[in-house]
Enzyme design. Structure first.
Site, PDB file in Angstrom:
ATOM      1  N   ARG A  27     -25.254 -19.950 -20.678  1.00 44.27           N
ATOM      2  CA  ARG A  27     -25.879 -18.789 -21.103  1.00 44.27           C
ATOM      3  C   ARG A  27     -26.259 -18.978 -22.684  1.00 44.27           C
ATOM      4  NH1 ARG A  27     -24.928 -13.684 -18.140  1.00 44.27           N
ATOM      5  NH2 ARG A  27     -25.131 -14.643 -16.045  1.00 44.27           N
ATOM      6  N   ARG A  31     -28.174 -12.759 -24.987  1.00 44.53           N
ATOM      7  CA  ARG A  31     -28.258 -11.510 -25.718  1.00 44.53           C
ATOM      8  C   ARG A  31     -27.347 -11.425 -26.950  1.00 44.53           C
ATOM      9  NH1 ARG A  31     -26.355  -8.013 -20.830  1.00 44.53           N
ATOM     10  NH2 ARG A  31     -25.533 -10.130 -20.437  1.00 44.53           N
ATOM     11  N   ARG A  40     -37.052 -10.354 -25.100  1.00 46.09           N
ATOM     12  CA  ARG A  40     -36.579  -9.562 -23.845  1.00 46.09           C
ATOM     13  C   ARG A  40     -37.079  -7.910 -23.950  1.00 46.09           C
ATOM     14  NH1 ARG A  40     -34.360  -6.065 -20.837  1.00 46.09           N
ATOM     15  NH2 ARG A  40     -32.107  -6.218 -20.153  1.00 46.09           N
ATOM     16  N   ASP A  77     -32.565 -17.578 -13.307  1.00 50.35           N
ATOM     17  CA  ASP A  77     -31.406 -16.806 -13.027  1.00 50.35           C
ATOM     18  C   ASP A  77     -31.397 -17.596 -11.605  1.00 50.35           C
ATOM     19  OD1 ASP A  77     -29.521 -14.679 -13.961  1.00 50.35           O
ATOM     20  OD2 ASP A  77     -29.792 -14.475 -11.466  1.00 50.35           O
ATOM     21  N   TYR A 153     -23.777 -12.255  -3.274  1.00 49.74           N
ATOM     22  CA  TYR A 153     -24.729 -11.084  -4.105  1.00 49.74           C
ATOM     23  C   TYR A 153     -25.622 -10.525  -2.930  1.00 49.74           C
ATOM     24  CZ  TYR A 153     -23.363 -12.252  -8.565  1.00 49.74           C
ATOM     25  OH  TYR A 153     -22.627 -12.596 -10.093  1.00 49.74           O
TER      26      TYR A 153
HETATM   27  O1  CP3 Z   1     -27.485 -20.513 -19.438  1.00 53.60           O
HETATM   28  C1  CP3 Z   1     -28.624 -20.221 -19.851  1.00 53.60           C
HETATM   29  O2  CP3 Z   1     -28.946 -20.061 -21.202  1.00 53.60           O
HETATM   30  C2  CP3 Z   1     -29.790 -20.164 -18.512  1.00 53.60           C
HETATM   31  C3  CP3 Z   1     -29.617 -18.952 -18.027  1.00 53.60           C
HETATM   32  C4  CP3 Z   1     -28.948 -18.378 -17.226  1.00 53.60           C
HETATM   33  C5  CP3 Z   1     -29.234 -16.819 -16.953  1.00 53.60           C
HETATM   34  N1  CP3 Z   1     -28.244 -16.572 -15.713  1.00 53.60           N
HETATM   35  C6  CP3 Z   1     -29.709 -15.875 -17.586  1.00 53.60           C
HETATM   36  C7  CP3 Z   1     -29.194 -14.521 -17.710  1.00 53.60           C
HETATM   37  C8  CP3 Z   1     -28.219 -18.811 -16.234  1.00 53.60           C
HETATM   38  C9  CP3 Z   1     -27.817 -20.450 -15.830  1.00 53.60           C
HETATM   39  C10 CP3 Z   1     -27.720 -17.813 -15.090  1.00 53.60           C
HETATM   40  C11 CP3 Z   1     -26.860 -18.046 -13.797  1.00 53.60           C
HETATM   41  C12 CP3 Z   1     -26.213 -16.971 -13.347  1.00 53.60           C
HETATM   42  N2  CP3 Z   1     -26.890 -15.832 -13.103  1.00 53.60           N
HETATM   43  C13 CP3 Z   1     -24.937 -16.846 -12.868  1.00 53.60           C
HETATM   44  C14 CP3 Z   1     -24.142 -18.064 -12.746  1.00 53.60           C
HETATM   45  C15 CP3 Z   1     -23.395 -18.300 -13.976  1.00 53.60           C
HETATM   46  C16 CP3 Z   1     -22.363 -17.454 -14.250  1.00 53.60           C
HETATM   47  O3  CP3 Z   1     -22.395 -16.683 -15.156  1.00 53.60           O
HETATM   48  O4  CP3 Z   1     -21.445 -17.341 -13.742  1.00 53.60           O
HETATM   49  C17 CP3 Z   1     -24.779 -15.789 -12.187  1.00 53.60           C
HETATM   50  C18 CP3 Z   1     -23.748 -15.051 -11.475  1.00 53.60           C
HETATM   51  C19 CP3 Z   1     -26.212 -14.908 -12.355  1.00 53.60           C
HETATM   52  C20 CP3 Z   1     -26.434 -13.535 -11.679  1.00 53.60           C
HETATM   53  C21 CP3 Z   1     -26.565 -12.688 -13.126  1.00 53.60           C
HETATM   54  N3  CP3 Z   1     -27.621 -12.788 -13.955  1.00 53.60           N
HETATM   55  C22 CP3 Z   1     -25.671 -11.466 -13.256  1.00 53.60           C
HETATM   56  C23 CP3 Z   1     -24.475 -11.153 -12.729  1.00 53.60           C
HETATM   57  C24 CP3 Z   1     -26.062 -10.887 -14.265  1.00 53.60           C
HETATM   58  C25 CP3 Z   1     -25.840  -9.651 -15.082  1.00 53.60           C
HETATM   59  C26 CP3 Z   1     -24.617  -9.792 -15.961  1.00 53.60           C
HETATM   60  C27 CP3 Z   1     -24.908 -10.021 -17.245  1.00 53.60           C
HETATM   61  O5  CP3 Z   1     -24.337 -11.017 -18.067  1.00 53.60           O
HETATM   62  O6  CP3 Z   1     -25.780  -9.143 -17.763  1.00 53.60           O
HETATM   63  C28 CP3 Z   1     -27.389 -11.650 -14.765  1.00 53.60           C
HETATM   64  C29 CP3 Z   1     -28.212 -11.237 -15.990  1.00 53.60           C
HETATM   65  C30 CP3 Z   1     -28.696 -12.460 -16.770  1.00 53.60           C
HETATM   66  N4  CP3 Z   1     -28.825 -13.841 -16.587  1.00 53.60           N
HETATM   67  C31 CP3 Z   1     -28.776 -12.393 -18.351  1.00 53.60           C
HETATM   68  C32 CP3 Z   1     -29.161 -13.590 -18.726  1.00 53.60           C
HETATM   69  C33 CP3 Z   1     -29.550 -14.128 -20.319  1.00 53.60           C
HETATM   70  C34 CP3 Z   1     -28.422 -10.875 -19.212  1.00 53.60           C
HETATM   71  C35 CP3 Z   1     -29.836 -10.344 -18.754  1.00 53.60           C
HETATM   72  C36 CP3 Z   1     -30.358  -9.306 -19.806  1.00 53.60           C
HETATM   73  O7  CP3 Z   1     -30.860 -10.088 -20.935  1.00 53.60           O
HETATM   74  O8  CP3 Z   1     -30.191  -8.132 -19.883  1.00 53.60           O
END
Ligand code: CP3
Length: 356
Positions: A27, A31, A40, A77, A153
């Site tokens: 990640r 944010r 964003r 994602d 999910y």
């Molecule tokens: O690593 C990186 O920089 C690449 C981007 C990346 C995102 N999601 C961007 C993201 C990667 C590799 C993921 C993978 C992902 N997405 C996983 C597996 C990794 C882990 O964390 O276990 C999972 C379970 C998801 C599903 C997901 N996406 C959830 C549950 C959420 C909400 C929780 C949260 O952190 O807000 C997201 C949102 C998400 N994916 C964000 C980002 C930057 C935040 C969203 C935002 O900008 O509002």
């Protein structure tokens, strides 16, 4: 032949000598960076950001401008696959992902098929743009969720602690769940291969919820499908004259390092439940290791961050085969300056572990 300016990540993965331990952060585009929050806001929503290749490219590159990272990871994602299958992905502020059409019964599962990859073209377009912009500076990582984690999910329809609905289907209708996992394994293989064709040089599978399972169920419902994917990958895709490696990350998976080491992956991503020293002695020279600093330490002082980096590096010990990372994603409340402390400390301190 295409030459990477910085190939530390690929060298560490194949356990060849490196000058310093490579580092990137799960990640890393997210944010905690004010410049991410601003793009964003411009995109209007997280889903729009993912689906607009110019903006996804921009946020992919943001952390590389601030820090001496050894890899980029494409901004996307894991839930883009279920979205392309027609589930309708939305992110609700403060709640996380929600599907308009969750998968709850046999009919819904029977209607699913491998998505038309044209629906995920925005991911491949973003990859091509990032590769162009990077101009060989560092390798680009592509990724997918594991079939088990995607199923969790898709059946729950949102992020709910413990994911009770997928566990209930596993107990009551295991054959139905296997049908879903089978379509997902084919979909993940196709999406990873299309990312490879678009230019990613490493791929990663996130099995974020594998740790919810006990050992027999982990092997039957998660690892079995991971093995199908590792067998389907276009490993020899010749865009950098070397094999495309796969990183397998299972949150809560330290019980199964031995099983994962023989799944066909090249790197195991580990969380902080196990020390790297122990993990290394258990997997031997079969795979490299990625991890495993507790992301919570990034909320502490710069001195604490540096000390923790030293501790993680010394736990792995001498020699190649380690990719420094956190044990799970960075959180939005991390001060960006602490990430610089982490990255610089990894490079500086690790030199002694690669001397001679
Ligand atoms: O690593 C990186 O920089 C690449 C981007 C990346 C995102 N999601 C961007 C993201 C990667 C590799 C993921 C993978 C992902 N997405 C996983 C597996 C990794 C882990 O964390 O276990 C999972 C379970 C998801 C599903 C997901 N996406 C959830 C549950 C959420 C909400 C929780 C949260 O952190 O807000 C997201 C949102 C998400 N994916 C964000 C980002 C930057 C935040 C969203 C935002 O900008 O509002």
């Amino acid at each position: 032949m295409f030459q990477l300016k910085n190939d530390r990540l690929l060298k560490a993965i194949s356990r060849e000598p490196v000058d310093m331990t490579p580092v990137w952060i799960m990640r890393q585009a997210g944010r905690y960076l004010p410049e991410y929050r601003s793009v964003r806001a411009r995109a209007g929503s997280f889903v729009n950001l993912c689906k607009t290749p110019e903006l996804a490219c921009e946020v992919t590159l943001q952390p590389l401008r601030r820090y001496a990272l050894d890899a980029a990871i494409i901004f996307s994602d894991i839930l883009t696959i279920p979205d392309a299958m027609g589930l309708g992905l939305e992110f609700i502020e403060g709640q996380g992902p929600v599907f308009a059409h969750p998968i709850r019964n046999e009919n819904a599962i029977n209607r699913l098929s491998v998505p038309d990859l044209e629906k995920l073209k925005y991911v491949y377009d973003a990859i091509r743009m990032v590769r162009h912009e990077l101009a060989g500076q560092v390798p680009l990582i592509g990724f997918c969720g594991s079939p088990w984690t995607l199923a969790a999910y898709m059946i729950e329809g949102e992020s709910r602690s413990g994911f009770p609905r997928v566990l209930k289907m596993m107990q009551e209708e295991p054959f139905l769940l296997h049908n879903l996992l089978d379509v997902l394994a084919q979909s993940v293989s196709a999406h990873l291969n299309a990312q490879i064709e678009a230019g990613v040089q490493v791929v990663m599978l996130f099995d974020t919820w594998g740790g919810l399972l006990d050992t027999p169920n982990y092997e039957e419902f998660s690892l079995y499908y991971v093995k199908q994917i590792t067998a389907n990958l276009l490993r020899n895709y010749n865009n950098n004259n070397s094999k495309i490696p796969l990183i397998l990350f299972t949150k809560g998976g330290s019980r199964w390092l031995e099983q994962m080491a023989t799944s066909g992956c090249d790197v195991i991503g580990v969380d902080w439940e196990v020390s790297l020293g122990e993990a290394r002695s258990r997997v031997g020279s079969r795979v490299a290791l990625q991890g495993n600093m507790n992301p919570g330490v990034l909320l502490e002082s710069p001195e604490a961050v540096r000390k923790e980096v030293e501790r993680v590096l010394s736990s792995y010990g001498q020699g190649s085969g380690h990719v420094f990372n956190l044990g799970h994603g960075i959180t939005p409340d991390v001060p960006p300056d602490n990430v610089k402390v982490l990255v610089d400390a990894v490079h500086e301190v690790s030199k002694t572990y690669h001397a001679g």
